[in-house]
Motif scaffolding. Structure first.
Motif, PDB file in Angstrom:
ATOM      1  N   ARG A  23       0.829  -1.198   0.000  1.00  0.00           N
ATOM      2  CA  ARG A  23       0.000   0.000   0.000  1.00  0.00           C
ATOM      3  C   ARG A  23       0.874   1.262   0.000  1.00  0.00           C
ATOM      4  NH1 ARG A  23      -3.644  -1.406  -0.987  1.00  0.00           N
ATOM      5  NH2 ARG A  23      -5.198  -1.880   0.617  1.00  0.00           N
ATOM      6  N   GLU A  26       2.105   1.966  -3.407  1.00  0.00           N
ATOM      7  CA  GLU A  26       1.036   2.595  -4.193  1.00  0.00           C
ATOM      8  C   GLU A  26       0.966   4.093  -3.922  1.00  0.00           C
ATOM      9  OE1 GLU A  26      -2.948   0.479  -5.012  1.00  0.00           O
ATOM     10  OE2 GLU A  26      -2.275  -0.341  -3.100  1.00  0.00           O
ATOM     11  N   ASP A 148      -6.616  -4.680  -2.928  1.00  0.00           N
ATOM     12  CA  ASP A 148      -6.261  -3.510  -3.729  1.00  0.00           C
ATOM     13  C   ASP A 148      -7.274  -2.385  -3.509  1.00  0.00           C
ATOM     14  OD1 ASP A 148      -4.082  -4.807  -4.889  1.00  0.00           O
ATOM     15  OD2 ASP A 148      -5.366  -5.730  -6.413  1.00  0.00           O
TER      16      ASP A 148
END
Length: 308
Positions: A23, A26, A148
């Motif tokens: 994460r 990202e 996700d």
């Protein structure tokens, strides 16, 4: 807009799979942030070995640290897409304290940590370290699950409109600003969620002429008006405003499920000690029932008890 320049990822030492690191990668890809993978380790047996000298104990501790550094560098090698993930392994008997102190000293913008999911219950289990981080960290804490963030996913802001107190209003604004920033980065949709209390039972009993429906409708209208005012101030569509009867700790998880939210953003006041046990914390009741990522934010000016 809130840009994350420095992200601290709390590594889970029991597994090679690190959802928090994924994460963080990202997030970093959207703002060119630098990531530090942080691991706090401790083994009490090394401290209790009286037959060894302090130098020998230190050498043993350093040996364990070196082993974990090698393991951590191997774990992140597959995630190091940005080539800017640093590693830090420390020896400390209170993981949450080492995380918060390191984050404050390094002026990090965000702490990211994975949560655990109970296989049978399909619910998130928050560890003592999670609770301590949310209560005592002045830096926003993102608790993540292994999934996700989909494009056009839903982000929930848990707002409190029951008071005109400036601190609460400022915290509402901070929560919404963080959510809007993430929504822009990940093409998400921001929703405002608020719960209002139902008719007090004692009023209905003690006052024969009391009309519970009129009372409920009046309270609902007041909450809807305040939530819609917030939405208009931040250009959030009115259809993304959700006001439901019930306690926040019930309404927010229900709406998160209904909207299939990827993230809930809420404020935590960080009560500790006796007042926390006596009064409780709405945020803590909410997260006990939630089944998606959670971003916990403190009010401006919050001072961590670790700073004392």
């Amino acid at each position: 807009m809130k840009d994350y320049k420095k992200i601290l990822v709390v590594i889970n030492p029991t597994t090679d799979t690190q959802p928090a690191l994924a994460r963080a990668v990202e997030l970093a890809s959207k703002s060119q942030a630098k990531i530090t993978a942080f691991l706090s380790i401790f083994d009490f047996s090394y401290e209790m070995t009286s037959i060894l000298s302090s130098q020998e104990r230190e050498a043993m501790r350093q040996g364990v640290i070196d082993q974990r550094v090698a393991w951590l560098e191997n774990v992140i090698s597959g995630s190091n897409k940005l080539n800017n993930i640093n590693t830090e392994v420390v020896w400390h008997n209170r993981p949450f304290e080492s995380v918060i102190n390191y984050a404050m000293k390094g002026q990090y913008d965000l702490i990211v940590k994975s949560t655990h999911e109970h296989d049978k219950l399909k619910a998130v289990i928050f560890t003592p370290t999670d609770w301590h981080l949310m209560r005592k960290s002045p830096i926003p804490v993102l608790l993540v699950k292994e999934h996700d963030w989909p494009v056009t996913g839903n982000i929930i802001c848990a707002v409190n409109v029951v008071t005109d107190d400036k601190d609460h209003q400022d915290l509402n604004g901070k929560i919404i600003s963080y959510a809007l920033d993430l929504a822009k980065k990940f093409s998400g949709n921001v929703h405002l969620v608020n719960g209002f209390p139902g008719t007090p039972v004692n009023l209905a009993i003690e006052l024969p002429d009391f009309d519970a429906n009129v009372y409920n409708n009046t309270v609902r209208m007041q909450h809807e008006q305040r939530v819609q005012y917030l939405a208009q101030a931040y250009d959030i569509p009115l259809e993304n405003c959700h006001v439901e009867e019930g306690l926040p700790e019930d309404v927010i998880p229900e709406m998160a499920t209904k909207l299939d939210a990827e993230l809930v953003v809420l404020g935590t006041v960080g009560r500790t000690g006796f007042s926390a046990a006596l009064i409780g914390n709405t945020a803590e009741h909410v997260i006990d029932s939630i089944n998606c990522d959670l971003l916990a934010i403190k009010p401006d000016g919050y001072k961590s008890p670790l700073e004392d």
